[in-house]
Design an enzyme around this catalytic site. Structure first.
Site, PDB file in Angstrom:
ATOM      1  N   MET A 115      35.650  34.386  33.756  1.00 39.06           N
ATOM      2  CA  MET A 115      35.197  35.606  34.470  1.00 39.06           C
ATOM      3  C   MET A 115      33.937  36.149  33.833  1.00 39.06           C
ATOM      4  O   MET A 115      33.955  37.217  33.211  1.00 39.06           O
ATOM      5  CB  MET A 115      36.285  36.661  34.376  1.00 39.06           C
ATOM      6  N   PRO A 116      32.817  35.418  33.975  1.00 40.21           N
ATOM      7  CA  PRO A 116      31.603  35.876  33.291  1.00 40.21           C
ATOM      8  C   PRO A 116      31.181  37.280  33.714  1.00 40.21           C
ATOM      9  O   PRO A 116      31.324  37.658  34.876  1.00 40.21           O
ATOM     10  CB  PRO A 116      30.547  34.838  33.693  1.00 40.21           C
ATOM     11  N   VAL A 117      30.687  38.040  32.727  1.00 41.49           N
ATOM     12  CA  VAL A 117      30.120  39.373  32.991  1.00 41.49           C
ATOM     13  C   VAL A 117      28.639  39.290  32.639  1.00 41.49           C
ATOM     14  O   VAL A 117      28.286  38.818  31.565  1.00 41.49           O
ATOM     15  CB  VAL A 117      30.810  40.446  32.124  1.00 41.49           C
TER      16      VAL A 117
END
Lengths: 61, 61, 61, 61, 61, 61
Positions: E3-5
């Site tokens: 879940m890249p931010v």
């Protein structure tokens, strides 16, 4: 002395009351881990929905 | 749906157990504010004392 | 070429003059370490006291 | 009391001596602006060149 | 699930249309790397030129 | 000249090839918005799953 810094990115619009609870709740989490409450810094960034993207779209699309 | 992101900067050295309590404690703080736990992202940065400065000195000086 | 990025979180309210001194002072710190001033990026975040927590309270409580 | 937090992103590889100078230099910049040195937090992130992109390329390409 | 931010610091002033393209373009970059678009969070910080320093000066000097 | 800085937080483990594509893809997104590729800085933080919390749990629980 350990001095955790906690940066929060959240949608703008929360009340000051809610922010008080968030700051005090997060500080308590670290106090339970043995950190001095004076040493816990919490910084909130109120993000406009126009500036928040999820699933390739702006949050206010 | 509101999806707060919480970035934590803290000294390295905490156990995985402690990190579990920190993540679950912080998530609960936002759940109490009506946020879906699935939507709360917590990112921890373990910072070496050599990379932490306070009062003009490195934390391991 | 090394291109340090410096992010500053500080209470809102500083004058532009103060920000000039902060940016130029910080750039000089890196120039003394051999970095090209053109390669130093400083980003300031003016934080409302309502969004800054210390010792479990908002800074404007 | 104003408690600026300064996050530095820079290439890994600097010596501890250099980090001492960077932390003390940056703290002095804020002390000149009337901030208590005890209240200045500096956090350094040593970034691998493989994790730093400029002009569309990794810094170690 | 990964879940890249992605946090973006850029000068204020871009239109909402431009932000839509930036968010969708960045999400596509991660989708091509096998990430679920729903799991990509992009947070934009519009930075005043007065708060952006380069080469020792504020961007609006 | 506009000089966007993009910080990426993502799980550790991606190959260098993947990071090249991510950096070049993100730079292209800003080039399409009229930004000089030389002015786009991308900083990747590889985050251990032990340091990433979602839904109240660590990503490697």
């Amino acid at each position: 002395m350990d001095m955790p810094v906690i940066k929060i990115y959240m949608w703008e619009g929360r009340t000051k009351e809610a922010k008080k609870k968030i700051v005090s709740g997060i500080t308590d989490v670290f106090v339970k881990e043995g950190v001095n409450p004076e040493a816990v810094t919490v910084i909130i960034e109120d993000v406009k929905k126009e500036n928040w993207g999820c699933a390739g779209k702006l949050a206010d699309e």
